[in-house]
Design a protein around this motif. Sequence first.
Motif, PDB file in Angstrom:
ATOM      1  N   LEU A  28      19.953  76.182  27.355  1.00 52.95           N
ATOM      2  CA  LEU A  28      18.717  77.054  27.201  1.00 52.95           C
ATOM      3  C   LEU A  28      17.344  76.486  26.409  1.00 52.95           C
ATOM      4  O   LEU A  28      16.455  76.790  26.683  1.00 52.95           O
ATOM      5  N   TYR A  29      17.776  75.264  25.697  1.00 56.70           N
ATOM      6  CA  TYR A  29      16.796  74.464  25.068  1.00 56.70           C
ATOM      7  C   TYR A  29      16.754  72.900  25.323  1.00 56.70           C
ATOM      8  O   TYR A  29      16.993  72.413  24.845  1.00 56.70           O
ATOM      9  N   PRO A  30      16.521  72.935  26.645  1.00 58.74           N
ATOM     10  CA  PRO A  30      16.447  71.247  26.919  1.00 58.74           C
ATOM     11  C   PRO A  30      15.233  70.469  26.779  1.00 58.74           C
ATOM     12  O   PRO A  30      14.858  69.410  27.391  1.00 58.74           O
ATOM     13  N   ASN A  31      14.028  71.306  26.121  1.00 61.67           N
ATOM     14  CA  ASN A  31      12.950  70.733  25.910  1.00 61.67           C
ATOM     15  C   ASN A  31      12.719  69.140  25.572  1.00 61.67           C
ATOM     16  O   ASN A  31      12.098  68.557  26.094  1.00 61.67           O
ATOM     17  N   ASN A  32      13.528  68.781  24.639  1.00 63.83           N
ATOM     18  CA  ASN A  32      13.510  67.527  24.063  1.00 63.83           C
ATOM     19  C   ASN A  32      13.920  66.331  25.152  1.00 63.83           C
ATOM     20  O   ASN A  32      13.744  65.030  24.772  1.00 63.83           O
ATOM     21  N   LEU A  33      14.651  66.730  26.409  1.00 63.76           N
ATOM     22  CA  LEU A  33      14.978  65.977  27.416  1.00 63.76           C
ATOM     23  C   LEU A  33      13.707  65.428  28.308  1.00 63.76           C
ATOM     24  O   LEU A  33      14.117  64.563  29.125  1.00 63.76           O
ATOM     25  N   PHE A  34      12.698  65.999  27.909  1.00 65.57           N
ATOM     26  CA  PHE A  34      11.600  65.894  29.184  1.00 65.57           C
ATOM     27  C   PHE A  34      10.361  65.090  28.250  1.00 65.57           C
ATOM     28  O   PHE A  34       9.829  65.813  27.329  1.00 65.57           O
ATOM     29  N   ALA A  35       9.771  64.017  28.568  1.00 62.85           N
ATOM     30  CA  ALA A  35       8.815  63.197  28.146  1.00 62.85           C
ATOM     31  C   ALA A  35       7.487  63.689  27.969  1.00 62.85           C
ATOM     32  O   ALA A  35       6.599  63.696  26.953  1.00 62.85           O
ATOM     33  N   LYS A  36       7.181  64.438  29.274  1.00 61.36           N
ATOM     34  CA  LYS A  36       5.826  64.901  29.357  1.00 61.36           C
ATOM     35  C   LYS A  36       5.812  66.430  29.386  1.00 61.36           C
ATOM     36  O   LYS A  36       6.414  67.089  29.949  1.00 61.36           O
ATOM     37  N   ARG A  37       4.856  66.723  28.518  1.00 60.67           N
ATOM     38  CA  ARG A  37       4.712  68.194  28.235  1.00 60.67           C
ATOM     39  C   ARG A  37       3.255  68.783  28.564  1.00 60.67           C
ATOM     40  O   ARG A  37       2.240  68.093  28.068  1.00 60.67           O
ATOM     41  N   THR A  38       3.007  69.785  29.262  1.00 57.83           N
ATOM     42  CA  THR A  38       1.704  70.129  29.451  1.00 57.83           C
ATOM     43  C   THR A  38       1.493  71.765  29.210  1.00 57.83           C
ATOM     44  O   THR A  38       2.359  72.416  29.594  1.00 57.83           O
ATOM     45  N   ASN A  39       0.604  72.173  28.525  1.00 56.83           N
ATOM     46  CA  ASN A  39       0.336  73.462  28.332  1.00 56.83           C
ATOM     47  C   ASN A  39      -0.939  73.907  29.084  1.00 56.83           C
ATOM     48  O   ASN A  39      -1.972  73.361  29.490  1.00 56.83           O
ATOM     49  N   TYR A  40      -0.610  75.264  29.671  1.00 55.31           N
ATOM     50  CA  TYR A  40      -1.680  75.755  30.423  1.00 55.31           C
ATOM     51  C   TYR A  40      -1.509  77.307  30.482  1.00 55.31           C
ATOM     52  O   TYR A  40      -0.380  77.947  30.746  1.00 55.31           O
ATOM     53  N   LYS A  41      -2.491  77.893  29.960  1.00 57.14           N
ATOM     54  CA  LYS A  41      -2.425  79.661  29.649  1.00 57.14           C
ATOM     55  C   LYS A  41      -1.265  79.873  29.140  1.00 57.14           C
ATOM     56  O   LYS A  41      -0.796  79.107  28.015  1.00 57.14           O
ATOM     57  N   GLY A  42      -0.064  80.825  29.560  1.00 54.73           N
ATOM     58  CA  GLY A  42       0.982  81.149  29.100  1.00 54.73           C
ATOM     59  C   GLY A  42       2.188  80.214  29.390  1.00 54.73           C
ATOM     60  O   GLY A  42       3.407  80.791  29.489  1.00 54.73           O
ATOM     61  N   PHE A  43       2.019  79.086  29.975  1.00 53.63           N
ATOM     62  CA  PHE A  43       2.859  78.305  30.525  1.00 53.63           C
ATOM     63  C   PHE A  43       2.911  76.898  29.824  1.00 53.63           C
ATOM     64  O   PHE A  43       1.853  76.374  29.584  1.00 53.63           O
ATOM     65  N   LYS A  44       4.287  76.313  29.567  1.00 56.87           N
ATOM     66  CA  LYS A  44       4.435  74.976  28.938  1.00 56.87           C
ATOM     67  C   LYS A  44       5.344  74.372  30.185  1.00 56.87           C
ATOM     68  O   LYS A  44       6.456  75.117  30.626  1.00 56.87           O
ATOM     69  N   ILE A  45       4.851  73.340  30.874  1.00 60.01           N
ATOM     70  CA  ILE A  45       5.582  72.637  31.655  1.00 60.01           C
ATOM     71  C   ILE A  45       6.025  71.407  31.228  1.00 60.01           C
ATOM     72  O   ILE A  45       5.204  70.566  30.583  1.00 60.01           O
ATOM     73  N   TYR A  46       7.564  70.911  31.699  1.00 56.59           N
ATOM     74  CA  TYR A  46       8.224  69.958  30.944  1.00 56.59           C
ATOM     75  C   TYR A  46       8.421  68.997  32.318  1.00 56.59           C
ATOM     76  O   TYR A  46       9.013  69.689  33.189  1.00 56.59           O
ATOM     77  N   ALA A  47       8.175  67.888  32.088  1.00 65.21           N
ATOM     78  CA  ALA A  47       8.694  66.886  33.257  1.00 65.21           C
ATOM     79  C   ALA A  47       9.037  65.557  32.731  1.00 65.21           C
ATOM     80  O   ALA A  47       8.762  65.165  31.423  1.00 65.21           O
ATOM     81  N   THR A  48       9.315  64.844  33.633  1.00 66.63           N
ATOM     82  CA  THR A  48       9.720  63.207  33.128  1.00 66.63           C
ATOM     83  C   THR A  48       8.642  62.502  33.476  1.00 66.63           C
ATOM     84  O   THR A  48       8.365  61.312  32.833  1.00 66.63           O
ATOM     85  N   THR A  49       7.582  62.828  34.120  1.00 71.77           N
ATOM     86  CA  THR A  49       6.402  61.952  34.496  1.00 71.77           C
ATOM     87  C   THR A  49       5.260  62.941  34.681  1.00 71.77           C
ATOM     88  O   THR A  49       5.451  64.132  34.818  1.00 71.77           O
ATOM     89  N   ALA A  50       4.327  62.285  34.248  1.00 70.01           N
ATOM     90  CA  ALA A  50       2.852  63.214  34.492  1.00 70.01           C
ATOM     91  C   ALA A  50       2.666  63.860  35.898  1.00 70.01           C
ATOM     92  O   ALA A  50       2.926  63.530  36.991  1.00 70.01           O
ATOM     93  N   ILE A  51       2.181  64.921  35.459  1.00 70.35           N
ATOM     94  CA  ILE A  51       1.875  66.049  36.757  1.00 70.35           C
ATOM     95  C   ILE A  51       0.481  66.511  36.836  1.00 70.35           C
ATOM     96  O   ILE A  51      -0.108  66.333  35.884  1.00 70.35           O
ATOM     97  N   GLY A  52      -0.111  66.846  37.866  1.00 69.41           N
ATOM     98  CA  GLY A  52      -1.488  67.428  38.021  1.00 69.41           C
ATOM     99  C   GLY A  52      -1.487  68.427  39.017  1.00 69.41           C
ATOM    100  O   GLY A  52      -0.249  68.732  39.904  1.00 69.41           O
ATOM    101  N   ASN A  53      -2.514  68.977  39.344  1.00 72.42           N
ATOM    102  CA  ASN A  53      -2.768  69.972  40.182  1.00 72.42           C
ATOM    103  C   ASN A  53      -2.066  71.300  40.267  1.00 72.42           C
ATOM    104  O   ASN A  53      -1.846  71.788  41.313  1.00 72.42           O
ATOM    105  N   LEU A  58      -0.196  77.866  39.611  1.00 68.72           N
ATOM    106  CA  LEU A  58       0.350  78.711  38.502  1.00 68.72           C
ATOM    107  C   LEU A  58      -0.430  80.051  38.250  1.00 68.72           C
ATOM    108  O   LEU A  58       0.060  81.201  37.882  1.00 68.72           O
ATOM    109  N   ASP A  59      -1.612  79.980  38.763  1.00 69.84           N
ATOM    110  CA  ASP A  59      -2.658  81.113  38.800  1.00 69.84           C
ATOM    111  C   ASP A  59      -2.462  82.229  39.690  1.00 69.84           C
ATOM    112  O   ASP A  59      -2.159  83.217  39.601  1.00 69.84           O
ATOM    113  N   GLU A  60      -1.910  81.401  40.836  1.00 71.68           N
ATOM    114  CA  GLU A  60      -1.459  82.336  41.978  1.00 71.68           C
ATOM    115  C   GLU A  60      -0.088  82.929  41.496  1.00 71.68           C
ATOM    116  O   GLU A  60       0.110  84.446  42.059  1.00 71.68           O
TER     117      GLU A  60
END
Length: 257
Positions: A28-53, A58-60
Motif C-alpha cells: 500500500l505504501y511503496p513511496n520510499n522505494l522510488f527516488a523521483k517524485r513529481t506533483n501535478y494537479k491531483g497526482f503524485k508520480i513516483y518513478a526510479t528515473t526522471a519523467i516528462g511529457n 493525465l489531463d486526458e
Amino acid sequence: MKKHLKRILIGASMSLMAVFGFLIIFVLYPNNLFAKRTNYKGFKIYATTAIGNYEKILDEAEMLVKRSELYDSNYTYDIFLTNETFYKDITFRLLGPAMARSIDNNVILNVKVDFKNDLLAGAKNKRDLSKTIAHEMVHCLQVNKYGLLKFNPLVHPPLWKLEGYAEYIACLEEISSSAYSFTETVRTLKDYQQKRLEWVESKPGHSDPIIYFKGRVMMEYLINKKGMSYDQILSDTIKEDAVYKELGDWYASQVKN
C-alpha cells in the motif's frame, strides 16, 4: 509440554501476523522505494528515473473520470511506474501479473510507460496509457466511495460490474463520438461471444479480456439506454446473463426496425 506448545503456536501466529502486516504496508505504501517524485494537479508520480511529457496524458485521463458519478475533486492519486523494480516483482508474486492495477489510491503501471505516444507497452500486449490510467482511477474511486472491504482483490462485485464500469468511463471519448454506433458495438460483442473469444482486440496489438468489453457494453446499455446510475447497478441483483439477454433483445429490436 502443553504450555510450551502453546507458546510456540502463539509465537508463530504473531510472526505470521507481523509478516502479513509488513506485506500490506509494503504493497500500500511503496513511496520510499522510488527516488523521483513529481506533483501535478491531483497526482503524485513516483518513478526510479526522471519523467516528462506526462501532463497531456493525465489531463486526458482526468477529463474522462470527471464524467463519472464517483468523481471526487478533492481525491488525490499516487501513480507508480514500477517496471523493472523490486516492488513489481513482489506484487506479481503476491497478486499475480498485470500491466496495471490499482490498490487504494495507488495507480500502478507495471510495464513500459510512454507518455509522449500515449502507450502502455508490455512484452506481449499494449494499451492506451490515458485510458488505462482513467480505468485504474475509477477503481480508486470505487474504493473511495464504497470502501476497501467491498472493493478489494478478494471481495468485490461481479467482474462485469467492477471492470465494466471502469472500462465504460475509460472509453467515454469513443462512446461520445458522433461516428460511434452502439448497435454496431453490440453486434461486435455478439460476434465475439459466438466465437467464444477470451481476449479481444480494441486495435492491432491492443488486447483485453472479453469481460472488459462485455462489461463495458452492458454498462453502456444500463446507463445510457435505461438511465441507471452506478449505485443502482451495484444494488440491483440482476445477473450478468439476464442483462446480456436483455441487451440481446434490445439489439434484435433495433435490427428489426
